[in-house]
Design a protein around this motif. Structure first.
Motif, PDB file in Angstrom:
ATOM      1  N   GLU A 303      45.702  44.959  43.647  1.00 59.88           N
ATOM      2  CA  GLU A 303      46.024  46.603  43.817  1.00 59.88           C
ATOM      3  C   GLU A 303      45.916  47.224  42.588  1.00 59.88           C
ATOM      4  OE1 GLU A 303      49.304  49.034  46.255  1.00 59.88           O
ATOM      5  OE2 GLU A 303      49.816  46.900  45.860  1.00 59.88           O
ATOM      6  N   ILE A 304      45.274  48.238  42.613  1.00 62.84           N
ATOM      7  CA  ILE A 304      45.313  49.228  41.575  1.00 62.84           C
ATOM      8  C   ILE A 304      46.472  50.041  41.470  1.00 62.84           C
ATOM      9  CG2 ILE A 304      43.809  50.802  40.387  1.00 62.84           C
ATOM     10  CD1 ILE A 304      42.519  48.264  40.649  1.00 62.84           C
ATOM     11  N   GLY A 305      47.263  49.614  40.467  1.00 64.02           N
ATOM     12  CA  GLY A 305      48.718  50.465  40.312  1.00 64.02           C
ATOM     13  C   GLY A 305      48.307  51.715  39.264  1.00 64.02           C
ATOM     14  N   ASN A 306      47.234  51.526  38.438  1.00 70.54           N
ATOM     15  CA  ASN A 306      46.843  52.506  37.502  1.00 70.54           C
ATOM     16  C   ASN A 306      45.593  52.218  36.869  1.00 70.54           C
ATOM     17  OD1 ASN A 306      46.669  54.060  34.858  1.00 70.54           O
ATOM     18  ND2 ASN A 306      48.980  54.357  35.247  1.00 70.54           N
ATOM     19  N   THR A 307      44.744  53.222  37.147  1.00 70.58           N
ATOM     20  CA  THR A 307      43.058  53.101  36.759  1.00 70.58           C
ATOM     21  C   THR A 307      42.945  52.996  35.242  1.00 70.58           C
ATOM     22  OG1 THR A 307      42.702  55.689  36.476  1.00 70.58           O
ATOM     23  CG2 THR A 307      42.580  54.234  38.897  1.00 70.58           C
ATOM     24  N   ASP A 308      44.077  53.283  34.468  1.00 77.22           N
ATOM     25  CA  ASP A 308      43.868  53.158  33.020  1.00 77.22           C
ATOM     26  C   ASP A 308      44.063  51.977  32.820  1.00 77.22           C
ATOM     27  OD1 ASP A 308      43.517  54.264  30.523  1.00 77.22           O
ATOM     28  OD2 ASP A 308      45.540  54.896  30.217  1.00 77.22           O
ATOM     29  N   ALA A 309      44.555  50.872  33.387  1.00 80.91           N
ATOM     30  CA  ALA A 309      44.802  49.527  33.259  1.00 80.91           C
ATOM     31  C   ALA A 309      43.287  48.639  33.681  1.00 80.91           C
ATOM     32  CB  ALA A 309      45.602  48.775  33.825  1.00 80.91           C
ATOM     33  N   GLU A 310      42.199  49.526  33.179  1.00 81.46           N
ATOM     34  CA  GLU A 310      40.723  48.931  33.657  1.00 81.46           C
ATOM     35  C   GLU A 310      40.262  47.705  32.933  1.00 81.46           C
ATOM     36  OE1 GLU A 310      39.789  50.401  29.930  1.00 81.46           O
ATOM     37  OE2 GLU A 310      41.220  51.323  31.416  1.00 81.46           O
ATOM     38  N   GLY A 311      40.647  47.497  31.555  1.00 79.85           N
ATOM     39  CA  GLY A 311      40.196  46.747  30.632  1.00 79.85           C
ATOM     40  C   GLY A 311      40.295  45.058  31.431  1.00 79.85           C
ATOM     41  N   ARG A 312      41.710  44.786  31.902  1.00 77.64           N
ATOM     42  CA  ARG A 312      41.833  43.615  32.364  1.00 77.64           C
ATOM     43  C   ARG A 312      40.962  43.523  33.659  1.00 77.64           C
ATOM     44  NH1 ARG A 312      47.963  45.332  32.858  1.00 77.64           N
ATOM     45  NH2 ARG A 312      47.375  46.413  31.207  1.00 77.64           N
ATOM     46  N   LEU A 313      40.761  44.430  34.519  1.00 80.51           N
ATOM     47  CA  LEU A 313      39.979  44.219  35.715  1.00 80.51           C
ATOM     48  C   LEU A 313      38.499  43.520  35.271  1.00 80.51           C
ATOM     49  CD1 LEU A 313      40.882  47.486  37.437  1.00 80.51           C
ATOM     50  CD2 LEU A 313      41.820  45.252  37.838  1.00 80.51           C
ATOM     51  N   ILE A 314      37.817  44.276  34.079  1.00 83.74           N
ATOM     52  CA  ILE A 314      36.486  43.979  33.950  1.00 83.74           C
ATOM     53  C   ILE A 314      36.578  42.444  33.351  1.00 83.74           C
ATOM     54  CG2 ILE A 314      35.582  46.160  33.742  1.00 83.74           C
ATOM     55  CD1 ILE A 314      35.625  46.197  30.852  1.00 83.74           C
ATOM     56  N   LEU A 315      37.515  42.375  32.425  1.00 80.32           N
ATOM     57  CA  LEU A 315      37.633  40.959  31.721  1.00 80.32           C
ATOM     58  C   LEU A 315      37.946  40.001  32.754  1.00 80.32           C
ATOM     59  CD1 LEU A 315      39.840  41.877  28.638  1.00 80.32           C
ATOM     60  CD2 LEU A 315      37.625  41.156  28.615  1.00 80.32           C
ATOM     61  N   ALA A 316      38.740  40.194  33.758  1.00 80.08           N
ATOM     62  CA  ALA A 316      39.004  39.210  34.744  1.00 80.08           C
ATOM     63  C   ALA A 316      37.895  38.598  35.384  1.00 80.08           C
ATOM     64  CB  ALA A 316      40.000  39.771  35.797  1.00 80.08           C
ATOM     65  N   ASP A 317      36.915  39.456  35.749  1.00 77.43           N
ATOM     66  CA  ASP A 317      35.648  39.155  36.191  1.00 77.43           C
ATOM     67  C   ASP A 317      34.912  38.255  35.533  1.00 77.43           C
ATOM     68  OD1 ASP A 317      35.850  39.909  39.029  1.00 77.43           O
ATOM     69  OD2 ASP A 317      34.321  41.539  38.712  1.00 77.43           O
ATOM     70  N   ALA A 318      34.689  38.716  34.208  1.00 73.15           N
ATOM     71  CA  ALA A 318      34.074  37.860  33.108  1.00 73.15           C
ATOM     72  C   ALA A 318      34.723  36.329  32.656  1.00 73.15           C
ATOM     73  CB  ALA A 318      33.891  38.717  32.035  1.00 73.15           C
ATOM     74  N   LEU A 319      36.103  36.507  32.625  1.00 73.24           N
ATOM     75  CA  LEU A 319      36.889  35.388  32.385  1.00 73.24           C
ATOM     76  C   LEU A 319      36.505  34.302  33.457  1.00 73.24           C
ATOM     77  CD1 LEU A 319      39.949  36.936  30.914  1.00 73.24           C
ATOM     78  CD2 LEU A 319      38.496  35.298  29.820  1.00 73.24           C
ATOM     79  N   ALA A 320      36.762  34.674  34.798  1.00 70.51           N
ATOM     80  CA  ALA A 320      36.300  33.812  36.063  1.00 70.51           C
ATOM     81  C   ALA A 320      35.009  33.261  35.903  1.00 70.51           C
ATOM     82  CB  ALA A 320      36.650  34.434  37.283  1.00 70.51           C
ATOM     83  N   TYR A 321      33.899  33.981  35.455  1.00 65.19           N
ATOM     84  CA  TYR A 321      32.819  33.312  35.398  1.00 65.19           C
ATOM     85  C   TYR A 321      32.604  32.597  34.170  1.00 65.19           C
ATOM     86  CZ  TYR A 321      27.618  34.112  35.676  1.00 65.19           C
ATOM     87  OH  TYR A 321      26.235  33.842  35.563  1.00 65.19           O
ATOM     88  N   GLY A 322      33.094  32.891  32.963  1.00 65.10           N
ATOM     89  CA  GLY A 322      33.102  32.003  32.027  1.00 65.10           C
ATOM     90  C   GLY A 322      33.892  30.587  32.459  1.00 65.10           C
ATOM     91  N   ALA A 323      34.961  30.778  32.998  1.00 58.99           N
ATOM     92  CA  ALA A 323      35.761  29.504  33.224  1.00 58.99           C
ATOM     93  C   ALA A 323      34.995  28.751  34.174  1.00 58.99           C
ATOM     94  CB  ALA A 323      37.140  29.914  33.908  1.00 58.99           C
ATOM     95  N   GLU A 324      33.945  28.823  35.038  1.00 56.74           N
ATOM     96  CA  GLU A 324      33.368  28.135  36.097  1.00 56.74           C
ATOM     97  C   GLU A 324      32.822  27.111  35.219  1.00 56.74           C
ATOM     98  OE1 GLU A 324      31.033  30.897  38.069  1.00 56.74           O
ATOM     99  OE2 GLU A 324      32.612  31.959  38.968  1.00 56.74           O
ATOM    100  N   GLU A 325      32.189  27.139  33.999  1.00 58.09           N
ATOM    101  CA  GLU A 325      31.689  26.299  33.241  1.00 58.09           C
ATOM    102  C   GLU A 325      32.686  25.102  32.598  1.00 58.09           C
ATOM    103  OE1 GLU A 325      27.458  27.865  31.863  1.00 58.09           O
ATOM    104  OE2 GLU A 325      29.092  27.951  30.326  1.00 58.09           O
ATOM    105  N   GLN A 326      33.972  25.449  32.569  1.00 54.62           N
ATOM    106  CA  GLN A 326      35.034  24.579  32.106  1.00 54.62           C
ATOM    107  C   GLN A 326      34.690  24.358  30.727  1.00 54.62           C
ATOM    108  OE1 GLN A 326      34.952  21.053  34.731  1.00 54.62           O
ATOM    109  NE2 GLN A 326      36.650  22.080  35.858  1.00 54.62           N
ATOM    110  N   PRO A 327      34.776  25.355  30.013  1.00 53.60           N
ATOM    111  CA  PRO A 327      34.493  25.456  28.522  1.00 53.60           C
ATOM    112  C   PRO A 327      35.691  24.688  27.818  1.00 53.60           C
ATOM    113  CG  PRO A 327      35.158  27.590  29.206  1.00 53.60           C
ATOM    114  CD  PRO A 327      34.716  26.850  30.402  1.00 53.60           C
ATOM    115  N   GLU A 328      35.491  24.100  26.617  1.00 53.81           N
ATOM    116  CA  GLU A 328      36.454  23.364  25.867  1.00 53.81           C
ATOM    117  C   GLU A 328      37.415  24.420  25.364  1.00 53.81           C
ATOM    118  OE1 GLU A 328      36.684  20.258  24.986  1.00 53.81           O
ATOM    119  OE2 GLU A 328      35.326  19.558  26.273  1.00 53.81           O
ATOM    120  N   LEU A 329      37.145  25.752  25.180  1.00 61.99           N
ATOM    121  CA  LEU A 329      37.508  26.709  24.539  1.00 61.99           C
ATOM    122  C   LEU A 329      37.111  28.019  25.138  1.00 61.99           C
ATOM    123  CD1 LEU A 329      40.001  27.974  22.618  1.00 61.99           C
ATOM    124  CD2 LEU A 329      38.447  27.605  20.748  1.00 61.99           C
TER     125      LEU A 329
END
Length: 460
Positions: A303-329
């Motif tokens: 749920e979007i409580g504030n559109t100025d908290a956008e950075g965490r939204l785009i990072l969330a998709d990218a982090l989830a994508y990166g985590a799919e490969e189960q990186p060491e770090l």
């Protein structure tokens, strides 16, 4: 070759004498009466950053005396290139190989200017590299830091999502890395809905930059950088003051591009991946709205409580994508919250990780590199402030307090596949000048991170 750092001393290179305040008295005892009188007359006290030219019998400069603090580090003489007259200088005393590399690196960083739109100084004095200097390392750090600074300093008019992607692709090409950019509505097809939602209102289409480098069988290291090329705040519009420096809101992406450059240039034995969600958070009829529910790549609804908290939204998709490969770090960096600046000020990188061993190593390297970091708590009880009545999570907490912590907790929800994860909430900008660090874009944390990776994954 490193600009303004040379290997051969020309005839007439001026000696550069480094003296700490607590050494001054004993050092003066070995100087001539005329030199002592000269230094006293000019009030030289060997304070850090202070310098004075000693004249020779012919009236020419015989030596430069510069105040430093011990032990010597990367910033000890970083301010001198900006104030010394043109010419060549050599250290009067050998500092040892480790200090030699640090001093030469600081000198190189002290020659930075952003001259795309305004003529700069144009020339700087040259330091003759002390014996033992690792010039490859000096060049590696210089190029990475200058890349990040240049990108952050660029106005958004000339550095939108497309231009940021072009820089990343050029970097990938330099080192033979694989690359892909997912643009516009293809983000929906490829399941990056929050990157698309945040960037869809801008004239420059949102995109996800994906770079892969190194042996696919090597340990996987994934870097994720927030690439908001300009942040208006969206429909929850920022004030004029709050918007003034939002060209720097891609500082996390710039830092991770710089770190990736160092890793590739050093040839570290890792499988490196760099993910940059690149968007502009703009205002238009199709902008995402407060109260909207977005579905993330992971499947969680937000749920979007504030559109100025956008950075965490785009990072969330990218982090989830990166985590799919189960990186060491997995490492992410973002100019994410004003709350982090309130907590640690403008010079420290607020650092979040639940990996104690990782933090201890990071802190050690941050101290050694004078690349300061400060650990902040992933305080799980604050997670409840992001509960939503109609979605899995809200993108902001209900409390005005602890905003950097709740932002980090939000990101943590999308990192489950990574074996270890660290998040940096950074300023990305120097608001006041310091030696070697002029006002403008700054590559927070990357020197400490590079040292960590070089230690954990040494070249055979």
């Amino acid at each position: 070759m490193v600009p303004h750092v040379a290997t051969d001393a020309p005839e007439g290179a001026v000696p550069l004498r480094l003296v700490a305040a607590n050494e001054l008295e004993s050092w003066l005892a070995g100087r001539t009466a005329a030199e002592r009188q000269w230094l006293s007359r000019h009030g030289f006290a060997a304070k850090s950053g202070e310098w004075l030219a000693l004249p020779g019998a012919d009236g020419a400069v015989a030596e430069i005396v510069a105040g430093v603090e011990r032990p010597l580090d990367v910033w000890s003489i970083a301010g001198l290139p900006g104030v010394l007259p043109a010419g060549a200088y050599r250290l009067a005393d050998s500092p040892g190989a480790e200090s030699a590399t640090a001093l030469a690196t600081g000198w190189a960083l002290g020659t930075y200017e952003f001259t795309r739109y305004k003529t700069g100084r144009g020339s700087f004095p040259t330091l003759i590299a002390p014996e033992g200097t690792d010039l490859a390392e000096v060049s590696r750090v210089r190029e990475a830091v200058f890349l990040a600074r240049d990108l952050i300093n660029m106005p958004s008019e000339d550095l939108g999502p497309a231009e940021l992607a072009a820089v990343a692709l050029d970097l990938a090409g330099q080192f033979g890395a694989e690359s892909e950019v997912i643009v516009g509505d293809d983000l929906l097809v490829r399941n990056f809905p929050m990157v698309h939602a945040v960037g869809r209102a801008a004239t420059g289409a949102p995109r996800l930059i994906d770079i892969r480098w190194g042996d696919p069988t090597a340990p996987r290291i994934t870097l994720v950088g927030k690439g908001v090329c300009f942040d208006s705040g969206g429909l929850d519009l920022k004030t004029a003051e709050g918007m003034r420096w939002m060209k720097k809101d891609m500082g996390g992406a710039a830092a991770m591009l710089g770190l990736a450059r160092m890793v590739m240039d050093a040839g570290l034995p890792v499988r490196l991946r760099l993910l940059v969600p690149a968007v502009e958070n703009a205002v238009a009829g199709n902008a995402f709205r407060p109260g909207d529910i977005l579905r993330s790549r992971l499947g969680k609804t937000v749920e979007i409580g504030n559109t100025d908290a956008e950075g965490r939204l785009i990072l969330a998709d990218a982090l989830a994508y990166g985590a799919e490969e189960q990186p060491e770090l997995m490492i992410d960096a973002a100019t994410l919250t004003g709350a982090a600046r309130v907590a640690v000020g403008l010079e420290l990188g607020a650092t979040f990780t639940d990996d104690d061993d990782l933090w201890q190593a990071l802190e050690r390297h941050a101290r050694a590199e004078r690349d300061p970091l400060w650990r902040m708590p992933l305080w799980q009880p604050y997670r409840k402030s992001m509960e939503s009545r109609i979605a899995d999570i809200d993108n902001v907490g209900t409390s005005r307090y602890g905003g950097a912590i709740t932002a980090a907790l939000f990101l943590q929800e999308f990192t489950g596949g990574a074996k270890s994860w660290v998040h940096f909430d950074i300023m990305g900008f120097n608001m006041t000048p310091r030696p070697g660090r002029p006002v403008g874009g700054e590559a927070f944390a990357i020197r400490a991170l590079y040292r960590l990776l070089a230690e954990r994954f040494p070249k055979p």
